[in-house]
Design a protein around this motif. Structure first.
Motif, PDB file in Angstrom:
ATOM      1  N   HIS A 154       0.826  -1.214   0.000  1.00 41.10           N
ATOM      2  CA  HIS A 154       0.000   0.000   0.000  1.00 41.10           C
ATOM      3  C   HIS A 154       0.857   1.259   0.000  1.00 41.10           C
ATOM      4  O   HIS A 154       0.329   2.364   0.143  1.00 41.10           O
TER       5      HIS A 154
ATOM      6  N   CYS B  32      -4.214  -5.876   1.585  1.00 41.71           N
ATOM      7  CA  CYS B  32      -4.500  -4.457   1.348  1.00 41.71           C
ATOM      8  C   CYS B  32      -5.008  -4.239  -0.071  1.00 41.71           C
ATOM      9  O   CYS B  32      -5.936  -3.447  -0.289  1.00 41.71           O
TER      10      CYS B  32
ATOM     11  N   CYS C  56      -9.012  -2.849  -0.913  1.00 38.78           N
ATOM     12  CA  CYS C  56      -9.221  -1.483  -1.406  1.00 38.78           C
ATOM     13  C   CYS C  56     -10.434  -1.442  -2.333  1.00 38.78           C
ATOM     14  O   CYS C  56     -10.409  -2.034  -3.419  1.00 38.78           O
TER      15      CYS C  56
ATOM     16  N   ASP D 188      -9.783   0.078  -5.970  1.00 38.71           N
ATOM     17  CA  ASP D 188      -8.660  -0.482  -6.748  1.00 38.71           C
ATOM     18  C   ASP D 188      -7.522   0.533  -6.932  1.00 38.71           C
ATOM     19  O   ASP D 188      -6.937   0.641  -8.020  1.00 38.71           O
TER      20      ASP D 188
ATOM     21  N   ILE E 127      -4.648   0.474  -5.228  1.00 39.77           N
ATOM     22  CA  ILE E 127      -3.327  -0.107  -4.943  1.00 39.77           C
ATOM     23  C   ILE E 127      -2.874  -0.933  -6.147  1.00 39.77           C
ATOM     24  O   ILE E 127      -3.501  -1.920  -6.518  1.00 39.77           O
TER      25      ILE E 127
ATOM     26  N   ILE F 232       0.628   3.508  -5.510  1.00 40.66           N
ATOM     27  CA  ILE F 232      -0.761   3.917  -5.302  1.00 40.66           C
ATOM     28  C   ILE F 232      -1.186   4.847  -6.439  1.00 40.66           C
ATOM     29  O   ILE F 232      -0.477   5.794  -6.772  1.00 40.66           O
TER      30      ILE F 232
ATOM     31  N   CYS G 138      -7.736   6.986  -4.815  1.00 39.33           N
ATOM     32  CA  CYS G 138      -7.723   6.718  -3.375  1.00 39.33           C
ATOM     33  C   CYS G 138      -8.850   7.468  -2.661  1.00 39.33           C
ATOM     34  O   CYS G 138      -9.115   8.638  -2.945  1.00 39.33           O
TER      35      CYS G 138
ATOM     36  N   CYS H 287      -9.050   7.453   4.855  1.00 44.26           N
ATOM     37  CA  CYS H 287      -9.386   6.032   4.765  1.00 44.26           C
ATOM     38  C   CYS H 287      -8.279   5.220   5.425  1.00 44.26           C
ATOM     39  O   CYS H 287      -7.096   5.493   5.212  1.00 44.26           O
TER      40      CYS H 287
ATOM     41  N   CYS I 214      -6.670  -0.069   4.063  1.00 42.90           N
ATOM     42  CA  CYS I 214      -5.473  -0.862   3.765  1.00 42.90           C
ATOM     43  C   CYS I 214      -4.625  -1.102   5.018  1.00 42.90           C
ATOM     44  O   CYS I 214      -3.914  -2.118   5.114  1.00 42.90           O
TER      45      CYS I 214
END
Length: 308
Positions: free
Chosen positions: A152, A192, A196, A199, A201, A207, A212, A239, A242
């Motif tokens: 992550h 992680c 997510c 998607d 990661i 990243i 995110c 957030c 992860c």
């Protein structure tokens, strides 16, 4: 024991006294390996609307552009894992933002550390940072032996997990340097990545910031794209998904920093309470919190996006 070794040992002890979770030291030098990764990340537009990431490219890689004549980078960790957590049935705020704005809390401690160092070691030039300047904190922390980058992209410590802030002191004093952390202890684990919901990661510890949830709820100033409706798992600021699923965070322990204690309303509010929040109450709860970065209007936008 020569001075630089004695000084390095003293710095780590003093950092621990001030409440830092860990401290490592690396030689200040151009980050060659990270340069191509950063260039590729930007060219792929993984920073989305965070245009400030395109600024000061050289400063992010060369500590001497931040502190002329720099010789050392001191990397530090500061635990923020909370004692109490929000109602799981409510809208969620990232744990790092439960209490007072970490920038102020940690920067004060960094300044105290530098003052103590100067009393002990004499005059030197230094600057302190905690997510407050173009500096690649995770790269320096890894080079200072504090941990490895998880899938992550966050720094993970075998003993402490990942719920901690990173901070740095760049200075023109030569010190004794720690061995960079070279092993990766994530192995074949993909928890992680699998967890997510947007998607974000990608392979190779990368990243896509533009996907995110933290980006959408904190950085993005425009409307949140409708295609992500229903994918935020009730996160209204930041957030932790992860990190919450990461097996290494079984080693996380509650922090000892009273400034990070949460307002009782933050812990107890239901979804209905958050939906009805007024600007006055928002300013009370988050008076000295990182959440104020979204402003009340952005916070309400996030809540509206989460409503069924």
């Amino acid at each position: 024991m020569i001075n630089k070794e004695r000084h390095s040992h003293w710095i780590k002890n003093e950092a621990a006294r001030l409440g830092f979770t860990a401290c490592g030291i690396s030689k200040a030098a151009f980050l060659e390996e990270e340069a191509s990764h950063l260039e590729q990340w930007l060219s792929n537009n993984y920073h989305g609307e965070m245009r400030y990431m395109e600024n000061h490219f050289d400063k992010r890689l060369d500590p001497s552009l931040l502190v002329p004549g720099s010789k050392s980078v001191i990397s530090l960790m500061y635990n923020y894992f909370p004692h109490q957590h929000q109602d799981k049935e409510s809208y969620q705020i990232s744990k790092y933002a439960y209490g007072q704005d970490y920038h102020h809390v940690i920067k004060d401690k960094l300044k105290d550390l530098v003052k103590a160092m100067q009393l002990e070691m004499g005059s030197f030039h230094a600057r302190v940072f905690t997510d407050s300047a173009p500096i690649m904190e995770r790269a320096w922390a890894r080079k200072s032996g504090l941990g490895w980058l998880g899938k992550h992209s966050l720094l993970i410590s075998k003993k402490k997990g990942s719920f901690f802030f990173l901070a740095e002191i760049i200075l023109d004093l030569e010190l004794s340097y720690d061995t960079p952390f070279k092993t990766d202890h994530c192995g074949s684990c993909t928890k992680c990545i699998d967890a997510c919901p947007t998607d974000a990661i990608l392979p190779n510890n990368t990243i896509d910031g533009s996907k995110c949830i933290s980006y959408f709820t904190i950085e993005l100033k425009d409307a949140i794209p409708g295609q992500f409706k229903g994918q935020f798992d009730d996160w209204m600021f930041g957030c932790d998904i992860c990190q919450d699923v990461c097996p290494w965070n079984r080693f996380s322990t509650p922090n000892k920093e009273s400034d990070f204690d949460a307002d009782e309303r933050l812990l107890k509010y239901s979804k209905a309470d958050w939906q009805d929040i007024t600007k006055e109450v928002f300013n009370e709860i988050f008076k000295i919190s990182a959440v104020k970065r979204t402003k009340f209007e952005g916070f309400k936008r996030n809540i509206e996006f989460l409503k069924k």
